[in-house]
Design an enzyme around this catalytic site. Structure first.
Site, mmCIF file in Angstrom:
data_model
loop_
_atom_site.group_PDB
_atom_site.id
_atom_site.type_symbol
_atom_site.label_atom_id
_atom_site.label_comp_id
_atom_site.label_asym_id
_atom_site.label_seq_id
_atom_site.Cartn_x
_atom_site.Cartn_y
_atom_site.Cartn_z
ATOM 1 N N CYS A 137 67.126 9.983 19.852
ATOM 2 C CA CYS A 137 67.440 8.162 20.206
ATOM 3 C C CYS A 137 66.237 7.185 19.893
ATOM 4 C CB CYS A 137 67.869 8.543 21.541
ATOM 5 S SG CYS A 137 65.915 8.928 22.731
ATOM 6 N N ASP A 544 93.686 28.586 -2.346
ATOM 7 C CA ASP A 544 92.390 29.367 -1.836
ATOM 8 C C ASP A 544 93.000 30.070 -0.506
ATOM 9 O OD1 ASP A 544 89.747 31.024 -2.480
ATOM 10 O OD2 ASP A 544 88.575 29.929 -1.025
ATOM 11 N N ASP A 744 86.578 25.349 -1.043
ATOM 12 C CA ASP A 744 85.765 24.913 -0.579
ATOM 13 C C ASP A 744 84.977 25.277 -1.176
ATOM 14 O OD1 ASP A 744 86.001 27.587 0.332
ATOM 15 O OD2 ASP A 744 85.435 27.276 2.708
#
Length: 855
Positions: A137, A544, A744
Site C-alpha cells: 500500500c 491444445d 498456452d
C-alpha cells in the site's frame, strides 16, 4: 499447458518471514520478553527506560525515536492495520534468508547483469528499477522511499504501488545494486532488479507523444467548435468585428493542431511522396494543409469561408484512430525478449560436485560448467544430471502435463521447473543452442511467414488516393479555365475536404477498436490488428489439451479406502504427510482434503524418495505414500496379493497414489487432470458457428485420444512435437483451411505463429503469448467462441462502413465539383460522415457485456 510458478532468481527466499519471539511488543498485557521488542521494527529494546507511546489505547515501546515517530505517523492517517499479524512490515529478513540472498545480490553488480538492469545517466549517475515482493500500500511505498533516500549516494527513490516498482537513482561510485537490495531487506522487503527493456521505453515514448498530440487536437477541436457554431447558426446577426475576432481566435487555436498534432500526418505524406507511393496520408495532408491555408488566407483578407473546425475535427478523429492502432501493435513482443524473461538471471556454479558454489550470471555459463539447481528454481541451460534426482515440470517445453523424473545421466532442458529436490547439472548447451531457443527460432520463422493483408489494402488505397487527387486537380483546372477562376481555389478545396478519406480511414479502425474494447471486457485482448478480420474467416480450430481444454493441474478424482479404512482418516494422513509440499501431487491431495487438513497429526522422521514417494511416522504409525511398488515394500508380509496393488485408473493419463502401512494398503488416490468448466460450452458454440475442431497435444497419445472421445472431437493427434503441431496446421492450410490455433505453453508458440490467427491462454507462458494474435486473460475458454462471433459481426459492420464511405464520396464529390457544395458544407458533411461511421462501429460495444455470470 500447466505453468510452473514464475519465480525470482531464488524462489526459496520468497517464503513468509518466520515467527520470532520478538514479533510483537503489546504493552502491559504482554509477557516480559515481548516488552523488550520494538513495536515497529521488532529489534531488541536495551534501554532500561525505553521510549513509549500510547497507540489505540495501548502502551507501545520503541527502540529509538525514529521508530516511535514512524509508528505514530502511520497510525494517524489510518495505517494501523500494517501492524497486524499478517501485514506487519519493517522487520528485517531472518539471518538464514539473508545469508542465502547475499551472493545473489552481489551477482547483480557483475558487468553482465549491470548492463542488463542498470541504466547509466549523465554525470556519473545510475538508475535501476526494483520489484519488491511484498509491497502492499501507500505506507509501504512511503517507507521504501524514505529508507532508500537515506542510503549513501542515493539521490531519489520513487515507489509506485500500482505497478509495484521502485525507481532508484544514485551516484554510481557511492552505492551498489547489492547495497540497495540489502537496504530493502533490512526493512523487510525482498526485492529484485526489474528489466525495463529498450522496447518498453520506446513504446512509452511513442504512446506519450501520440497522446499529447491527440490531447492538443481534441482541445483545439472543442474550442474552435465553440466559435464555429455561432457562425453557422447566427452569422447574419453577428457584428463584423466580432466575427473577425472569432476567426482570428480560431486561427490561433488551430495553429498548434496543424503544426504540432498533425505533424506525423505531414511527415507520413512526405515519406510517401519521396518513395513515390500514394499512401492515405497524402490526401489527408493536402486536405488539412489546403483547408488551413485557405482559412488563414480568408482570415487575413477578412473575406471568404474558414474551415478551422473541419481541420481540427479531422485531425482529432484521425489521431484517435491511430492511437488505438498503436496500442494494438505494441501489445505484441518479440520471441527473443520473452526468452530473456523466461530464464533466471543468475545460477549457482560449482567447482566440483558436492561442494559449495558461487552465484554467477547465467550469461557466464559455458558448455562443461557444473551448476546446482535447487527445488523451486528454473533450469538456466540445457544439461545432464550429474548428481541428485528430482521431478521437473517440462510442460512449457514438451506439452507433458505431469512432472517427469530426472536422475543421473538424464538430460534436462532450459526453462524446466525443478519441483522436488536439488540437482547438479553439467551444462551441454547454452544461449541460442538450447531447446528453448530452437523453439523460439521456429516461432520467429513462422511469424515471418504470416501473410500480410496490409499489402492489398495499401494497393487499393494508392488507387483511391491517385483518383482523388486527379479529380481535385481536374476540378480546379475546369473552374480556373472555363467556369469561374475566382472560385477555382474554393471549389478545389471543397472537393478535397468533402472527399477527404476521413470516413474511409475510420471505417475499419473504428470498428476494430469497438470490437477490441468489447472483447477486452470479456477478457480477450487483441495483440495484432489483423486478428478480428482473420477470426471472421476461420474454418478450423486447433486446440491444445493441457492448460487449454483442461486445467493443467492434478485434482483428486477418486479416493478408494481399503481394508476397512476410514476415508476421512486416510485423507487426513495423506494431507499430513504432504503438508507444505510443492509437488503438484502434494498440492492436489492437500486441496482435496478441504477442512480436514491433518494439522492435529504429529509427523516425524519424514523421508522423500524422488520418483517413489514419501515415508514418515504419523501419530506413531509408519506410513508410505506414493507408487504402488514403493508402498507395497513397506508391507512384504501383509499377505496382500500382488493384484491388490493395481495401478489402473479411469482413463490414460491419470495417476494412482497409494497410502500404506506395515499391515497393508490403506487407500488409493486417483489423480487426474480436470476439464475447464467452460470447455463443453466452448465446443458447443464452436459447432454452432460451423467450425471444425481439432485436438492436437504433446501429451501421451492414449491420454489425448481419451480426452478427444470425452469431448466429442473427431480430429485428434497425440504425442506431437512443437514442430509437428506446426506441420499439422500447415497441412490444413494447404487444403484451404483458415486455422485458429489455441494454446498456452512455449511448445505451442510455433503452432500459434503458423496459424492464420491464434489465441494464447493468459495463464500460460509469456513466450506463447508473444506469438499469438490475441490473449485470453482468464480461464473462461468459452470466450474464444465469443471472439469468433464478434469478429463475424465486426466484418459486417466494416462492410457497412466502407459501403457508406464510398457512397458518400460518390454523391458528395460531384456535388462539390459542380459548386453546389461549398467548403463549409463539405466540412460539415465530412464530419457527419465520420460520426456516422464511428457511431455504427461503436454498436459493437454491446458485445462487451458478459453473457454469463462469472465470465
Amino acid at each position: 499447458m500447466s505453468s510452473p510458478p514464475v519465480t525470482s532468481p531464488s524462489a526459496s527466499l520468497l517464503a513468509p518471514y518466520p515467527p520470532s519471539a520478538l514479533r510483537d511488543a503489546l504493552g502491559p498485557a504482554a509477557d516480559a520478553g515481548a516488552r523488550l521488542a520494538c513495536f515497529h521494527c521488532g529489534l531488541p529494546v536495551t534501554d532500561t527506560e525505553p521510549l513509549a507511546a500510547e497507540l489505540d489505547g495501548s502502551r507501545r515501546v520503541f527502540c529509538c525515536g525514529g521508530c516511535q515517530a514512524l509508528a505514530q505517523t502511520l497510525y494517524a492517517p489510518g495505517f494501523a492495520h500494517l501492524y497486524g499479524d499478517e501485514a506487519r512490515f519493517a522487520r528485517p529478513i531472518d539471518d538464514d534468508a539473508r545469508r542465502e540472498a547475499e551472493p545473489i545480490w552481489a551477482a547483480y553488480d557483475t558487468p553482465e547483469l549491470r548492463a542488463q538492469f542498470v541504466r547509466p545517466l549523465d554525470s556519473g549517475r545510475a538508475e535501476i528499477t526494483l520489484a519488491p515482493e511484498n509491497i502492499r500500500c501507500a505506507a509501504c511505498a512511503w517507507l521504501i522511499e524514505q529508507h532508500l533516500s537515506r542510503q549513501p549516494g542515493v539521490e531519489s527513490a520513487v515507489a509506485n504501488v500500482a505497478t509495484r516498482r521502485v525507481v532508484v537513482r544514485w551516484r554510481d561510485g557511492a552505492q551498489t545494486v547489492a547495497g540497495l537490495l540489502a537496504a530493502l531487506a533490512g526493512i523487510g522487503y525482498m526485492a529484485w532488479p526489474f528489466e525495463v527493456s529498450r522496447t518498453d521505453q520506446q513504446d512509452r515514448r511513442a504512446r506519450r507523444g501520440l497522446l499529447m498530440r491527440m490531447a492538443v487536437a481534441m482541445l483545439g477541436m472543442m474550442q474552435v467548435m465553440m466559435y464555429a457554431w455561432p457562425i453557422y447558426t447566427h452569422e447574419a446577426t453577428i457584428d463584423p468585428g466580432q466575427l473577425q475576432l472569432m476567426r482570428w481566435a480560431s486561427f490561433a487555436l488551430t495553429l498548434p493542431v496543424v503544426f504540432y498534432a498533425a505533424s506525423p500526418i505531414f511527415a507520413g505524406a512526405w515519406r510517401s511522396l519521396r518513395q513515390r507511393h500514394m499512401g492515405m496520408d497524402v490526401p489527408v495532408a493536402i486536405g488539412i494543409g489546403a483547408g488551413f491555408a485557405a482559412s488563414a488566407l480568408a482570415t487575413v483578407r477578412g473575406v471568404g469561408e474558414v474551415y478551422f473546425d473541419s481541420v481540427t475535427m479531422f485531425v482529432a478523429f484521425l489521431l484517435l484512430a491511430r492511437y488505438l492502432e498503436l496500442r494494438v501493435r505494441q501489445a505484441s513482443r518479440s520471441g527473443a525478449e520473452m526468452l530473456a524473461r523466461q530464464l533466471p538471471a543468475t545460477c549457482e556454479r560449482l567447482v566440483a560436485t558436492g561442494e559449495a558454489g558461487e552465484r554467477v550470471p547465467v550469461a557466464r555459463l559455458r558448455a562443461g560448467d557444473l551448476i546446482r539447481v535447487k527445488a523451486g528454481e528454473i533450469v538456466p541451460a540445457d544439461g545432464a544430471v550429474v548428481a541428485g534426482a528430482s521431478e521437473l515440470d517440462e510442460s512449457m517445453l514438451t506439452g507433458e502435463s505431469r512432472p517427469v523424473r530426472r536422475a543421473a545421466g538424464e538430460t534436462v532442458l532450459a526453462g524446466s521447473f525443478n519441483t522436488a529436490s536439488p540437482l547438479e547439472l553439467r551444462i551441454t548447451r547454452v544461449g541460442a543452442g538450447t531447446r528453448l531457443a530452437e523453439i523460439v527460432a521456429v516461432l520467429d520463422r513462422a511469424l515471418a511467414e504470416k501473410p500480410r493483408l496490409a499489402t492489398l489494402a495499401d494497393r487499393v488505397a494508392g488507387w483511391f488516393v491517385a483518383t482523388l487527387l486527379g479529380l481535385a486537380a481536374l476540378t480546379g483546372l475546369v473552374w480556373g479555365l472555363w467556369i469561374d477562376p475566382s472560385r477555382a481555389l474554393l471549389v478545389t478545396i471543397a472537393v478535397l475536404v468533402v472527399s477527404c478519406p476521413c470516413a474511409l480511414s475510420l471505417a475499419t479502425p473504428a470498428a476494430l477498436a469497438a470490437a477490441g474494447a468489447a472483447l477486452s471486457r470479456r477478457g480477450v485482448l487483441l495483440t495484432r490488428g489483423h486478428a478480428l478480420e482473420t477470426l471472421a474467416r476461420v474454418t478450423d480450430v486447433v486446440l491444445d489439451k493441457t492448460g487449454t481444454l483442461t486445467e493443467g493441474r492434478f485434482a483428486v478424482a477418486a479416493v478408494e479406502p481399503l481394508a476397512d479404512a476410514d476415508r476421512t482418516r486416510c485423507q487426513a494422513l495423506a494431507t499430513a504427510m504432504e503438508r507444505g509440499g510443492e509437488h503438484p501431487i502434494a498440492r492436489a491431495l492437500v486441496a482435496a482434503a478441504q477442512g480436514n487438513s491433518g494439522m492435529s497429526l504429529q509427523v516425524s522422521d519424514m523421508r522423500n524418495v524422488p520418483g517413489q514417494g514419501l515415508e514418515a511416522i504419523v501419530d506413531g504409525q509408519r506410513l508410505r505414500l506414493g507408487r504402488a511398488d514403493f508402498v507395497a515394500a513397506l508391507a512384504p508380509d501383509s499377505g496382500q496379493a500382488p493384484d491388490t496393488w493395481r495401478s489402473d485408473a479411469d482413463h490414460p493419463g491419470a495417476t494412482v497414489v497409494w497410502l500404506g502401512a506395515p499391515a497393508g494398503p490403506l487407500a488409493r488416490f486417483v489423480l487426474a487432470d480436470v476439464e475447464r468448466t467452460q470447455t463443453p460450452q466452448l465446443l458447443v458454440r464452436l459447432r454452432e458457428l460451423g467450425v471444425r475442431c481439432h485436438l492436437v497435444s504433446g501429451d501421451h497419445a492414449e491420454a489425448v485420444h481419451w480426452w478427444a472421445s470425452h469431448f466429442g472431437i473427431a480430429c485428434v493427434a497425440g504425442a506431437v512435437t512443437p514442430e509437428g503441431k506446426r506441420d499439422y496446421v500447415a497441412r490444413l492450410q494447404q487444403g484451404g483451411a483458415v486455422v485458429l490455433a489455441v494454446g498456452d505453453g512455449i511448445n505451442d508458440a510455433p503452432v500459434l505463429a503458423q496459424a492464420q490467427v491464434s489465441i494464447a491462454i493468459g495463464s500460460g507462458a509469456p513466450l506463447a503469448q508473444a506469438g499469438a494474435d490475441a490473449v485470453l486473460t482468464h480461464g473462461g475458454v468459452a470466450e474464444i467462441a465469443t471472439a469468433l462471433a464478434v469478429s463475424r459481426r465486426t466484418r459486417r459492420v466494416v462492410r457497412q462502413n466502407l459501403g457508406w464511405a464510398f457512397f458518400y464520396n460518390v454523391v458528395a464529390i460531384p456535388l462539390a465539383a459542380t459548386g453546389l457544395v461549398t467548403a463549409w458544407m463539405a466540412g460539415i458533411g465530412m464530419s457527419l460522415s465520420s460520426l456516422l461511421v464511428v457511431a455504427n462501429a461503436w454498436r459493437l460495444l454491446r458485445a462487451g457485456k458478459p453473457r454469463h455470470k462469472g465470465v
